[in-house]
Design an enzyme around this catalytic site. Structure first.
Site, PDB file in Angstrom:
ATOM      1  N   ASP A  23      41.632  37.352  49.376  1.00 21.08           N
ATOM      2  CA  ASP A  23      42.819  37.708  48.614  1.00 21.08           C
ATOM      3  C   ASP A  23      43.311  39.049  49.183  1.00 21.08           C
ATOM      4  O   ASP A  23      42.586  39.715  49.926  1.00 21.08           O
ATOM      5  CB  ASP A  23      42.406  37.863  47.131  1.00 21.08           C
ATOM      6  CG  ASP A  23      43.533  38.385  46.278  1.00 21.08           C
ATOM      7  OD1 ASP A  23      44.591  37.765  46.254  1.00 21.08           O
ATOM      8  OD2 ASP A  23      43.343  39.447  45.637  1.00 21.08           O
ATOM      9  N   ASP A  25      46.126  41.620  47.382  1.00 18.03           N
ATOM     10  CA  ASP A  25      46.400  42.687  46.412  1.00 18.03           C
ATOM     11  C   ASP A  25      45.206  42.907  45.488  1.00 18.03           C
ATOM     12  O   ASP A  25      44.718  41.978  44.841  1.00 18.03           O
ATOM     13  CB  ASP A  25      47.636  42.327  45.584  1.00 18.03           C
ATOM     14  CG  ASP A  25      48.889  42.349  46.429  1.00 18.03           C
ATOM     15  OD1 ASP A  25      49.278  43.426  46.893  1.00 18.03           O
ATOM     16  OD2 ASP A  25      49.483  41.266  46.634  1.00 18.03           O
TER      17      ASP A  25
HETATM   18  O1  LIG Z   1      46.376  39.249  44.621  1.00 22.66           O
HETATM   19  P1  LIG Z   1      47.289  38.583  45.578  1.00 22.66           P
HETATM   20  O2  LIG Z   1      47.131  39.074  46.992  1.00 22.66           O
HETATM   21  O3  LIG Z   1      47.289  37.082  45.483  1.00 22.66           O
HETATM   22  O4  LIG Z   1      48.802  39.056  45.202  1.00 22.66           O
HETATM   23  C1  LIG Z   1      49.414  38.678  44.038  1.00 22.66           C
HETATM   24  C2  LIG Z   1      50.559  39.589  43.628  1.00 22.66           C
HETATM   25  O5  LIG Z   1      51.318  39.970  44.726  1.00 22.66           O
HETATM   26  C3  LIG Z   1      50.090  40.801  42.896  1.00 22.66           C
HETATM   27  O6  LIG Z   1      49.373  40.497  41.734  1.00 22.66           O
HETATM   28 MG   LIG Z   2      44.494  39.979  44.062  1.00 19.26          MG
END
Ligand SMILES: O=P(O)(O)OC[C@H](O)CO
Ligand SMILES: [Mg+2]
Length: 243
Positions: A23, A25
């Site tokens: 992942d 963020d």
């Molecule tokens: O956590 P991620 O990388 O899937 O990002 C999701 C959004 O951009 C932020 O919560």
């Molecule tokens: Mg994330």
């Protein structure tokens, strides 16, 4: 303090990992704090507080899906539409994203797996324009990825907790990835992301923010405080070299 926060009962039947999906963020990058900051500012205008129960429902999701949750759950949908919310936070986020930093242990783990020939990639709910801003100072780490699947990828019909982004990411590994999806290890910080990875049949290590309620740890196969505490050898991955 124990660094390992949790272990699923099926520990003894843990599969040997051949591929890894990160992942972005809140896991590789410290960007969740930016979303929190701007959402606190917006809700304060309505005399409301942005808390971690609402944060837990939003994080990891595609922007428009998170926006619906934000205006509806906070009770401001009569005053602010999801689209208006996204427009309003955009200017603030665009200033913050270029200051993104790597989370502790992220660079070392990515470099270790890459150097040992483990296929690695990123699967994020983040859209391309945001990805470019967030990663502009971290090309050295992100260039080690086999591929990167973004939230606005055509193959990702629904955001997390739908498995779409993880299935797309798995399918782009050489040969379409391993037939047994349990041998793909996903690293996630968000409840929706852990659920998405489990919905895709994969193994999951959760690295949650300590402010997230611990009830959200339950679906993960392992929970660690920090990527610094992850031991690759426990998952059949090449061990870190001892100094
Ligand atoms: O956590 P991620 O990388 O899937 O990002 C999701 C959004 O951009 C932020 O919560
Ligand atoms: Mg994330």
């Amino acid at each position: 303090m124990a660094k390992l926060l949790g272990e699923a009962p099926a520990r003894l039947s843990r599969p040997s990992i051949s591929h890894v999906i990160f992942d972005m963020d809140g896991l590789l990058l410290d960007t969740e704090k930016f979303y929190t900051e701007v959402q606190e500012i917006i809700l304060a205008r309505y005399d409301k507080t942005f808390d971690w129960s609402l944060k837990a429902k939003m994080m990891g999701k595609k922007a428009i899906e998170a926006a619906h949750v934000f205006v509806e759950e906070s009770g401001i949908s009569e005053s602010l539409s999801p689209q208006q919310f996204l427009q309003e936070r955009e200017a603030m986020l665009q200033k913050l994203f270029p200051t993104s930093q790597l989370m502790p242990g992220a660079a070392a783990l990515v470099r270790h797996l890459g150097a040992n020939g483990i296929p690695i990639c990123v699967a994020t709910g983040s859209q391309r324009s945001h990805f470019e801003l967030k990663t502009q100072r971290h090309g050295d780490v992100f260039s080690l990825m086999n591929h990167i699947v973004l939230g606005d990828d055509p193959e990702v019909k629904q955001g997390k907790p739908s498995p779409d982004v993880f299935l797309a990411a798995a399918g782009r590994f050489e040969g379409g990835g391993p037939a047994d999806r349990r041998s793909i290890l996903v690293f996630e910080d968000a409840p929706s992301g852990v659920t998405a990875a489990k919905n895709a049949g994969m193994s999951v290590v959760m690295v949650p923010d300590p402010r997230l309620d611990s009830s959200f740890h339950q679906m993960a196969d392992q929970v660690v405080e920090s990527l610094l505490d992850f031991d690759p050898a426990e998952w059949g991955l090449p061990p870190f070299c001892k100094d």
